[in-house]
Design a protein around this motif. Structure first.
Motif, PDB file in Angstrom:
ATOM      1  N   PHE A 187       0.888  -1.162   0.000  1.00 32.70           N
ATOM      2  CA  PHE A 187       0.000   0.000   0.000  1.00 32.70           C
ATOM      3  C   PHE A 187       0.922   1.206   0.000  1.00 32.70           C
ATOM      4  N   LEU A 218       4.320   1.107   1.893  1.00 32.39           N
ATOM      5  CA  LEU A 218       4.249   0.048   2.898  1.00 32.39           C
ATOM      6  C   LEU A 218       4.125  -1.324   2.222  1.00 32.39           C
ATOM      7  N   VAL A 237       3.402  -4.856   2.565  1.00 32.63           N
ATOM      8  CA  VAL A 237       2.728  -5.673   3.580  1.00 32.63           C
ATOM      9  C   VAL A 237       3.026  -7.157   3.380  1.00 32.63           C
ATOM     10  N   LYS A 249       0.884 -10.309  14.737  1.00 32.98           N
ATOM     11  CA  LYS A 249       0.554  -9.036  15.377  1.00 32.98           C
ATOM     12  C   LYS A 249      -0.463  -8.237  14.560  1.00 32.98           C
ATOM     13  N   SER A 250      -1.131  -7.335  15.238  1.00 35.13           N
ATOM     14  CA  SER A 250      -2.020  -6.410  14.547  1.00 35.13           C
ATOM     15  C   SER A 250      -1.216  -5.623  13.518  1.00 35.13           C
ATOM     16  N   GLY A 251      -1.738  -5.540  12.308  1.00 34.30           N
ATOM     17  CA  GLY A 251      -1.049  -4.818  11.243  1.00 34.30           C
ATOM     18  C   GLY A 251      -0.025  -5.646  10.492  1.00 34.30           C
ATOM     19  N   SER A 311      -5.139  -9.993   7.424  1.00 34.50           N
ATOM     20  CA  SER A 311      -6.389  -9.786   6.680  1.00 34.50           C
ATOM     21  C   SER A 311      -6.099  -9.507   5.212  1.00 34.50           C
ATOM     22  N   GLU A 316     -10.807 -13.912  12.075  1.00 32.98           N
ATOM     23  CA  GLU A 316     -11.172 -13.753  13.484  1.00 32.98           C
ATOM     24  C   GLU A 316     -12.644 -14.084  13.734  1.00 32.98           C
ATOM     25  N   HIS A 347      -6.586 -14.551  16.703  1.00 33.26           N
ATOM     26  CA  HIS A 347      -5.739 -14.186  17.832  1.00 33.26           C
ATOM     27  C   HIS A 347      -5.884 -15.205  18.955  1.00 33.26           C
TER      28      HIS A 347
HETATM   29  N1  LIG Z   1      -6.550  -0.491   1.796  1.00 37.40           N
HETATM   30  C1  LIG Z   1      -5.460  -0.153   2.499  1.00 37.40           C
HETATM   31  N2  LIG Z   1      -4.771   0.990   2.228  1.00 37.40           N
HETATM   32  C2  LIG Z   1      -3.670   1.319   2.911  1.00 37.40           C
HETATM   33  N3  LIG Z   1      -3.132   0.578   3.884  1.00 37.40           N
HETATM   34  C3  LIG Z   1      -3.743  -0.554   4.204  1.00 37.40           C
HETATM   35  C4  LIG Z   1      -4.932  -0.985   3.537  1.00 37.40           C
HETATM   36  N4  LIG Z   1      -5.324  -2.180   4.060  1.00 37.40           N
HETATM   37  C5  LIG Z   1      -4.438  -2.473   5.020  1.00 37.40           C
HETATM   38  N5  LIG Z   1      -3.467  -1.515   5.104  1.00 37.40           N
HETATM   39  C6  LIG Z   1      -2.315  -1.536   6.023  1.00 37.40           C
HETATM   40  O1  LIG Z   1      -1.628  -2.764   5.820  1.00 37.40           O
HETATM   41  C7  LIG Z   1      -1.172  -3.296   7.062  1.00 37.40           C
HETATM   42  C8  LIG Z   1      -1.731  -4.695   7.247  1.00 37.40           C
HETATM   43  O2  LIG Z   1      -3.120  -4.603   7.494  1.00 37.40           O
HETATM   44  P1  LIG Z   1      -4.018  -5.874   7.812  1.00 37.40           P
HETATM   45  O3  LIG Z   1      -5.412  -5.432   7.933  1.00 37.40           O
HETATM   46  O4  LIG Z   1      -3.751  -6.924   6.788  1.00 37.40           O
HETATM   47  O5  LIG Z   1      -3.417  -6.346   9.225  1.00 37.40           O
HETATM   48  P2  LIG Z   1      -3.880  -7.521  10.185  1.00 37.40           P
HETATM   49  O6  LIG Z   1      -2.698  -8.423  10.376  1.00 37.40           O
HETATM   50  O7  LIG Z   1      -5.126  -8.146   9.671  1.00 37.40           O
HETATM   51  O8  LIG Z   1      -4.164  -6.767  11.551  1.00 37.40           O
HETATM   52  P3  LIG Z   1      -5.300  -7.022  12.698  1.00 37.40           P
HETATM   53  O9  LIG Z   1      -4.795  -8.182  13.518  1.00 37.40           O
HETATM   54  O10 LIG Z   1      -5.307  -5.741  13.470  1.00 37.40           O
HETATM   55  O11 LIG Z   1      -6.591  -7.308  12.020  1.00 37.40           O
HETATM   56  C9  LIG Z   1      -1.596  -2.286   8.120  1.00 37.40           C
HETATM   57  O12 LIG Z   1      -0.489  -1.456   8.409  1.00 37.40           O
HETATM   58  C10 LIG Z   1      -2.722  -1.526   7.473  1.00 37.40           C
HETATM   59  O13 LIG Z   1      -2.794  -0.218   7.978  1.00 37.40           O
END
Ligand SMILES: Nc1ncnc2c1ncn2[C@@H]1O[C@H](COP(=O)(O)OP(=O)(O)OP(=O)(O)O)[C@@H](O)[C@H]1O
Ligand SMILES: [Mg+2]
Length: 216
Positions: A11, A14, A16, A35-37, A41, A163, A196
């Motif tokens: 993104f 970033l 991911v 971890k979160s982020g 997802s 989740e 989680h």
């Molecule tokens: N559409 C988007 N545009 C910009 N950044 C995004 C987008 N979707 C996710 N991100 C960023 O990508 C990273 C991963 O997000 P993701 O939702 O996959 O994390 P997660 O592991 O599911 O976290 P959680 O456990 O909190 O659900 C995060 O830093 C999030 O802010």
């Protein structure tokens, strides 16, 4: 059942997902923690064909899905992929039974046989006497089990859950988890579950962790 190869996704600046590889066999229940982020997802949405990656290949049930056009992909998704989210996303105006039937109707299945199968699923999930209730007349655990029935109505190749018990108390979580394992055992249903919940992760066939954009 599913093979993901070198999946990447950014993104903006970033990054991911940095080249995720994953192979899951039919009848496996795999959990993904992190971890979160961390990107769990994001990965699940890509594996579920709801989002396209920047790079990489995804083969589900023998089909190289990202070579499909959007319309074909939508049809494939509806037939072969089931989803359960943290918040059930049931339609509030429809009964439990109707909510379960909707993906089959979208798939142009016959009403009578669909309703029969939906009732069987609700019965299997312990909801036979809740079929005519609307979502707001159901407990959180019951709503999630209706969402599971809806995910299964088209007999999908794979079910993705993000989740699924994140919003449930511990008793309802345990009951939901028990049903997921029962579906694996009774029907060789394949699951990939972001969670989680370390108890669920520990019981699953494989526990994968998302770290630094990779699955370990
Ligand atoms: N559409 C988007 N545009 C910009 N950044 C995004 C987008 N979707 C996710 N991100 C960023 O990508 C990273 C991963 O997000 P993701 O939702 O996959 O994390 P997660 O592991 O599911 O976290 P959680 O456990 O909190 O659900 C995060 O830093 C999030 O802010
Ligand atoms: Mg998430």
């Amino acid at each position: 059942m599913i093979r993901a190869t070198n999946i990447t996704k950014s993104f903006g600046d970033l990054q991911v997902l940095r080249g995720v590889n994953l192979y899951v066999e039919k009848g496996e229940l795999v959990s993904i923690v992190g971890k979160s982020g961390a990107g769990k997802s994001t990965l699940l949405y890509i594996l579920g064909t709801l989002a396209r990656p920047d790079g990489g290949d995804l083969v589900i049930d023998g089909k190289n899905v990202f070579t499909l056009r959007d319309r074909q992909l939508a049809a494939f998704r509806n037939e072969q992929i089931g989803f359960v989210f943290q918040f059930h996303h049931l339609l509030p105006e429809f009964t439990a039974l109707e909510n379960v039937c909707i993906p089959a109707y979208i798939n142009k299945q016959e009403v009578a046989s669909t309703q029969r199968r939906a009732m069987e699923l609700l019965d299997y999930l312990g909801l036979a006497d809740r079929a005519t209730h609307k979502p707001n007349q159901l407990s959180g655990g019951e709503q999630q089990r209706v969402a599971v029935a809806r995910a299964l109505i088209n007999q999908p190749a794979i079910v993705f859950a993000d989740e699924p018990s994140g919003n449930l108390d511990s008793a309802s979580s345990e009951e939901l988890h028990r049903l997921l394992f029962k579906l694996r055992d009774d029907f060789a249903q394949t699951f990939i579950i972001v969670t989680h919940n370390e108890e669920l992760a520990g019981l699953s066939d494989r526990r994968l962790e998302m770290i630094d954009g990779l699955l370990n």
